[in-house]
Design an enzyme around this catalytic site. Structure first.
Site, short mmCIF file in Angstrom:
data_model
loop_
_atom_site.label_atom_id
_atom_site.label_comp_id
_atom_site.label_asym_id
_atom_site.label_seq_id
_atom_site.Cartn_x
_atom_site.Cartn_y
_atom_site.Cartn_z
CD GLU A 198 -7.62 -12.12 1.73
OE1 GLU A 198 -7.13 -11.10 1.23
OE2 GLU A 198 -7.75 -12.31 2.95
CD GLU B 99 -8.15 -8.27 -1.47
OE1 GLU B 99 -7.20 -7.63 -1.96
OE2 GLU B 99 -8.09 -8.82 -0.36
CG ASP C 172 1.81 -1.19 3.42
OD1 ASP C 172 1.07 -0.81 4.34
OD2 ASP C 172 1.47 -2.08 2.60
CE LYS D 93 -11.89 -8.35 5.69
NZ LYS D 93 -10.64 -7.84 6.26
CG ASP E 271 -4.85 -11.09 -1.90
OD1 ASP E 271 -3.93 -10.96 -2.73
OD2 ASP E 271 -5.32 -10.14 -1.26
CG MET F 115 -0.90 -5.96 -6.45
SD MET F 115 -1.03 -5.39 -4.73
CE MET F 115 -1.84 -6.79 -3.96
CG ASP G 188 -3.63 -10.19 2.01
OD1 ASP G 188 -2.89 -9.76 2.91
OD2 ASP G 188 -4.68 -9.62 1.66
CG HIS H 272 -1.72 -1.10 1.53
ND1 HIS H 272 -1.32 -2.21 2.21
CD2 HIS H 272 -3.03 -1.30 1.22
CE1 HIS H 272 -2.32 -3.06 2.30
NE2 HIS H 272 -3.37 -2.55 1.71
CG ASP I 29 -9.47 -11.32 6.65
OD1 ASP I 29 -9.20 -12.43 6.19
OD2 ASP I 29 -9.05 -10.26 6.14
CG HIS J 71 -11.42 -11.48 1.78
ND1 HIS J 71 -11.01 -10.38 1.07
CD2 HIS J 71 -10.69 -11.46 2.94
CE1 HIS J 71 -10.09 -9.71 1.76
NE2 HIS J 71 -9.88 -10.37 2.89
CG ASP K 294 -5.46 -12.00 6.97
OD1 ASP K 294 -6.00 -12.37 5.93
OD2 ASP K 294 -5.48 -10.82 7.38
#
Ligand code: GCO
Ligand code: MN
Ligand code: MN
Length: 389
Positions: free
Chosen positions: A219, A183, A59, A185, A247, A90, A289, A56, A257, A222, A259
């Site tokens: 994802e 994406e 980030d 979610k 993802d 990406m 992800d 991002h 979520d 998700h 992860d």
């Protein structure tokens, strides 16, 4: 560990800065790990053998950085990419952390927020392209609502369409070689999120000015959060030519979520997914992800990242065995051939076929009585996965 399951660049394994950089904060607890700089995260990814790092905007570049600070940060990051042999496939925008986005970004009721979201995304697209990204992901974050008293869902979808059309035009106007991947979610972090599944995104894409430059980034967690079958969503995206990115992670069904590390929870789902991607020639990034359990230190983060890739490669090898296993292939051929062929089925419509089909006498009772052999086939897969064949 040195064996056949070492990641190579050709596998296109990538991680987000936010994944290996996750500090383990959750709604109930403080961070459990120190912040690691983007440069050191690239080093870590280089060491575990990853091919790509995704990010991002924030980030890498803090939201309040000056232009000079931004340029220095980007310069140092590019040097790290070069030093550790990692690329940026990406990029994406953080449109959810800052309080300005508490009512969403492209769908926020305040036009100032919507305009700021467009500005921030254009700048983040510039950053992504500068770093070499070819895919730009849109995860809406807070594009939703807690109460439908506050926002008309029709306005929300129109605002999202306006934003995507504007940004597609921006990319073309700049001459960037970039595709968008949406994406979905479901219902986190807002009470209800618009376009909550991959299927909803696929329908939305067809309403855009130029659907050809927009695909999806499904994802695993998700779709599983919503109790849905991830493989089916991926297959639909593939069929539509829209699987631009993926993802990968894992989690228990119908939970938040989580992860988790890829392959850590649903072994069969993970296998059928890898088998699908590998046997249909998916050539895009395999992006993990996910993040390490909250119990882990930096060594655990490395074990997590290495584990995602290792599990993928083990499942890839199982996929090759599945293809080569004569008993499984014979069982598959048998279950797909049915009781006997029907003339004209699967062919384009003709009046003669329709007439013949309407006149055909089916043995409905025999069809209902016939055992299909799925138990045996599924057990063969189980045996294969757990090393019993
Ligand atoms: C999540 C999402 C994000 C996105 C990321 C890139 O649940 O937080 O999966 O991790 O993938 O923002 O768009
Ligand atoms: Mn997620
Ligand atoms: Mn994601």
């Amino acid at each position: 560990m040195t064996d056949a399951f070492q990641p190579q660049a050709a596998h296109k394994f990538s991680f987000g800065l936010w994944t290996v950089g996750n500090i383990g904060r959750d709604p109930f607890g403080h961070p459990v790990r120190e912040v690691v700089s983007p440069v050191n995260l690239v080093k870590l990814l280089g060491e575990v053998g990853a091919w790509g790092v995704n990010l991002h905007d924030n980030d890498l570049v803090p939201i309040d950085a000056t232009a000079a600070e931004r340029d220095q940060i980007v310069k140092d990051f590019k040097q790290a990419l070069n030093d550790y042999g990692v690329i940026v496939p990406m990029a994406t925008t953080n449109l959810f952390s800052d309080p300005a986005f508490k009512d969403g970004a492209f769908t926020a009721n305040d036009p100032q927020v919507r305009a700021y979201a467009l500005q921030k995304t254009m700048q983040a697209i510039d950053l992504g392209v500068e770093l070499g990204a070819k895919i730009y992901v849109f995860w809406g974050g807070r594009e939703g609502t807690e109460s439908d008293a506050t926002k008309n869902p029709l306005d929300a979808v129109k605002r999202q369409r306006e934003a995507m059309n504007f940004l597609c035009a921006y990319v073309k106007d700049q001459g960037y070689d970039l595709k968008f991947a949406l994406e979905a979610k479901p219902n986190e972090p807002r009470g209800d999120i618009y376009l909550p599944t991959t299927g909803a995104m696929l329908g939305f894409i067809q309403t855009l000015d130029d659907p050809s430059m927009v695909g999806v980034n499904p994802e695993m967690a998700h779709e599983h959060m919503a109790g849905l079958n991830f493989l089916h969503a991926v297959a639909q995206a593939w069929d539509a030519g829209k699987l631009f990115h993926i993802d990968l992670n894992d989690q228990n069904f119908a939970r938040y979520d989580q992860d988790f590390r890829f392959g850590s929870h649903n072994l069969k789902q993970a296998f059928f997914l890898v088998h699908f991607l590998e046997s249909h020639g998916y050539d895009g990034p395999r992006h993990f992800d996910a993040h390490a359990y909250r119990t882990e230190d930096q060594a655990g983060v490395k074990a997590f990242a290495a584990g995602c890739m290792r599990s993928y490669l083990i499942l890839k090898e199982k996929s090759a065995r599945f293809q080569a296993d004569a008993e499984i292939q014979a069982a598959l051929a048998e279950v797909n051939s049915g009781s006997s062929p029907v003339a004209g089925l699967g062919q384009p419509y003709t009046r003669a076929t329709a007439t013949a089909l309407k006149a055909h006498r089916f043995d409905r009772e025999a069809l209902g009585k016939r055992g299909l052999g799925y138990e045996r086939l599924d057990q063969l897969v189980f045996d294969l996965l757990l090393g019993a064949r």
